[in-house]
Every structure is written in structure tokens, then in C-alpha cells.
Write a protein that holds these residues in place. Structure first.
Motif, PDB file in Angstrom:
ATOM      1  N   MET A 118     104.323  38.873  19.341  1.00  0.00           N
ATOM      2  CA  MET A 118     103.242  39.629  18.739  1.00  0.00           C
ATOM      3  C   MET A 118     102.408  40.274  19.840  1.00  0.00           C
ATOM      4  N   GLN A 119     101.970  41.473  19.558  1.00  0.00           N
ATOM      5  CA  GLN A 119     101.130  42.204  20.507  1.00  0.00           C
ATOM      6  C   GLN A 119      99.890  42.689  19.776  1.00  0.00           C
ATOM      7  N   LYS A 120      98.754  42.518  20.402  1.00  0.00           N
ATOM      8  CA  LYS A 120      97.501  43.028  19.841  1.00  0.00           C
ATOM      9  C   LYS A 120      97.037  44.201  20.691  1.00  0.00           C
ATOM     10  N   GLN A 121      96.494  45.172  20.021  1.00  0.00           N
ATOM     11  CA  GLN A 121      95.966  46.340  20.720  1.00  0.00           C
ATOM     12  C   GLN A 121      94.649  46.716  20.066  1.00  0.00           C
ATOM     13  N   LYS A 122      93.671  47.024  20.868  1.00  0.00           N
ATOM     14  CA  LYS A 122      92.370  47.423  20.356  1.00  0.00           C
ATOM     15  C   LYS A 122      92.261  48.938  20.437  1.00  0.00           C
ATOM     16  N   LEU A 123      91.889  49.558  19.333  1.00  0.00           N
ATOM     17  CA  LEU A 123      91.666  50.996  19.296  1.00  0.00           C
ATOM     18  C   LEU A 123      90.165  51.253  19.350  1.00  0.00           C
ATOM     19  N   SER A 124      89.768  52.206  20.141  1.00  0.00           N
ATOM     20  CA  SER A 124      88.349  52.547  20.217  1.00  0.00           C
ATOM     21  C   SER A 124      88.209  54.023  20.571  1.00  0.00           C
ATOM     22  N   PHE A 125      87.038  54.543  20.349  1.00  0.00           N
ATOM     23  CA  PHE A 125      86.755  55.921  20.722  1.00  0.00           C
ATOM     24  C   PHE A 125      85.295  56.029  21.117  1.00  0.00           C
ATOM     25  N   GLU A 126      84.990  57.114  21.758  1.00  0.00           N
ATOM     26  CA  GLU A 126      83.635  57.350  22.233  1.00  0.00           C
ATOM     27  C   GLU A 126      82.976  58.402  21.351  1.00  0.00           C
ATOM     28  N   LEU A 127      81.719  58.151  21.018  1.00  0.00           N
ATOM     29  CA  LEU A 127      80.934  59.149  20.313  1.00  0.00           C
ATOM     30  C   LEU A 127      79.576  59.264  20.987  1.00  0.00           C
ATOM     31  N   THR A 128      78.896  60.348  20.694  1.00  0.00           N
ATOM     32  CA  THR A 128      77.568  60.574  21.264  1.00  0.00           C
ATOM     33  C   THR A 128      76.566  60.537  20.128  1.00  0.00           C
ATOM     34  N   ILE A 129      75.484  59.791  20.322  1.00  0.00           N
ATOM     35  CA  ILE A 129      74.425  59.702  19.328  1.00  0.00           C
ATOM     36  C   ILE A 129      73.183  60.369  19.906  1.00  0.00           C
ATOM     37  N   PHE A 130      72.723  61.385  19.206  1.00  0.00           N
ATOM     38  CA  PHE A 130      71.515  62.110  19.604  1.00  0.00           C
ATOM     39  C   PHE A 130      70.363  61.643  18.712  1.00  0.00           C
ATOM     40  N   ASP A 131      69.161  61.569  19.282  1.00  0.00           N
ATOM     41  CA  ASP A 131      67.993  61.150  18.507  1.00  0.00           C
ATOM     42  C   ASP A 131      67.559  62.203  17.492  1.00  0.00           C
ATOM     43  N   GLY A 132      67.932  63.448  17.730  1.00  0.00           N
ATOM     44  CA  GLY A 132      67.566  64.520  16.806  1.00  0.00           C
ATOM     45  C   GLY A 132      68.233  65.819  17.200  1.00  0.00           C
ATOM     46  N   LEU A 133      68.014  66.824  16.384  1.00  0.00           N
ATOM     47  CA  LEU A 133      68.640  68.130  16.591  1.00  0.00           C
ATOM     48  C   LEU A 133      68.285  68.779  17.924  1.00  0.00           C
ATOM     49  N   ALA A 134      67.070  68.551  18.390  1.00  0.00           N
ATOM     50  CA  ALA A 134      66.604  69.201  19.615  1.00  0.00           C
ATOM     51  C   ALA A 134      67.466  68.851  20.823  1.00  0.00           C
ATOM     52  N   GLU A 135      68.176  67.736  20.777  1.00  0.00           N
ATOM     53  CA  GLU A 135      69.016  67.317  21.896  1.00  0.00           C
ATOM     54  C   GLU A 135      70.378  68.003  21.915  1.00  0.00           C
ATOM     55  N   LEU A 136      70.740  68.648  20.816  1.00  0.00           N
ATOM     56  CA  LEU A 136      72.048  69.301  20.727  1.00  0.00           C
ATOM     57  C   LEU A 136      72.064  70.625  21.471  1.00  0.00           C
ATOM     58  N   LEU A 137      73.271  71.075  21.831  1.00  0.00           N
ATOM     59  CA  LEU A 137      73.434  72.421  22.363  1.00  0.00           C
ATOM     60  C   LEU A 137      72.988  73.421  21.307  1.00  0.00           C
ATOM     61  N   LYS A 138      72.518  74.579  21.707  1.00  0.00           N
ATOM     62  CA  LYS A 138      72.044  75.609  20.776  1.00  0.00           C
ATOM     63  C   LYS A 138      73.136  75.973  19.772  1.00  0.00           C
ATOM     64  N   GLU A 139      74.373  76.129  20.230  1.00  0.00           N
ATOM     65  CA  GLU A 139      75.488  76.466  19.350  1.00  0.00           C
ATOM     66  C   GLU A 139      75.670  75.406  18.258  1.00  0.00           C
TER      67      GLU A 139
END
Length: 160
Positions: free
Chosen positions: A1-22
Motif C-alpha cells: 500500500m502506498q499513501k500520497q498526500k495531495l495539496s495545492f497552494e492558494l492565496t487569501i487576500f483580506d479584501g479587494l484592494a489587495e488584488l491586481l487591478k485586472e
């Protein structure tokens, strides 16, 4: 048996002002689309905006039906419309925002499984990640770098 962990990275912004203009502009279009939702049964309004590589933005909102399975989510409305209007043009990003007439949606609402699968089809077809931006009515904003990240072990044409 083999176990594998899947994961991914996401970015959490506190609000819209932190996002790129686009990305702020794309969310604004999704908010506008959300206002056109037909949601008399769930009272949950969702708007989506799809940014194409050619700079065009295609919007969609959820469309409910008294026969519940007959409705369609905002994400699929927008992505399918983008595919119909601009065949062969890649999708750069999808912004999704949700609100409710019953309570304040203060955290991002993630796409349902059907929408994840539908968006993954376009990402797989174009062989390039689609950025996903999620927001509720207020609060934090989540950004994922790929649809495949939110649908691990997704089904695609390689299985057929």
C-alpha cells in the motif's frame, strides 16, 4: 500500500484592494452579473466573469428552475458562453462571487462539483491553467492558480 498526500497552494487576500487591478475589475463584472441571477428558490445569487486571452470578458449568473435539476450555475453559464462566443480563445481567469437574500455571505463560495468539472474541461483543452478568484458578498478573497487544484483526480478525455 502506498499513501500520497495531495495539496495545492492558494492565496487569501483580506479584501479587494489587495488584488491586481485586472482582478478587481473582473470581480466587479462578476458582482454586476450576480445582480442578474434568477434565484427565486434558493435566494442565493451567483455571478461569474470570464476573462479571455483576447481581453474580452463574458459574464454569467445562476439561472434556477422550478424543476431544480434544470437550472444552471453562473460558472457554467459564463464558461459555456465564452466557449460559444470565442472558440479557440483561451480563458485567462474566472471570477465568482455570491450573495444571499437570507444572510450575509462573508466568505468565498467555491464552485460546485459540476462547475469544477466543466471548467477543468476548458483548462485541459487549452493546456494552460485558468486562474480562479472567489469572493462572497464581503470579506476575504481567495485566488487559486488552476482549476485542477480544486478538482484533484479530475476526469478528462484521457480516460475515454
Amino acid at each position: 500500500m502506498q499513501k500520497q498526500k495531495l495539496s495545492f497552494e492558494l492565496t487569501i487576500f483580506d479584501g479587494l484592494a489587495e488584488l491586481l487591478k485586472e482582478d478587481q475589475d473582473l470581480i466587479a463584472k462578476a458582482v454586476g452579473a450576480r445582480k442578474n441571477a434568477y434565484a427565486p428558490y434558493s435566494n442565493f445569487q451567483v455571478g461569474a466573469a470570464v476573462l479571455m486571452e483576447n481581453g474580452e470578458v463574458v459574464i454569467g449568473s445562476n439561472q434556477e428552475n422550478a424543476s431544480y435539476p434544470s437550472g444552471l450555475c453562473a460558472e457554467r453559464v459564463a464558461v459555456f458562453q465564452a466557449g460559444a462566443l470565442y472558440p479557440g480563445v483561451q480563458i485567462k481567469a474566472v471570477a465568482i462571487t455570491a450573495t444571499s437574500k437570507n444572510h450575509v455571505v462573508d466568505s468565498p463560495a467555491a464552485p460546485c462539483g459540476n462547475c469544477r468539472q466543466s471548467m477543468l474541461e476548458y483548462e485541459t483543452k487549452q493546456k494552460k491553467p485558468i486562474k480562479l478568484i472567489l469572493m462572497g458578498e464581503t470579506g476575504k478573497v481567495i485566488q487559486c492558480n488552476s482549476i485542477a487544484d480544486i478538482l484533484p483526480l479530475g476526469f478528462d478525455s484521457s480516460f475515454l
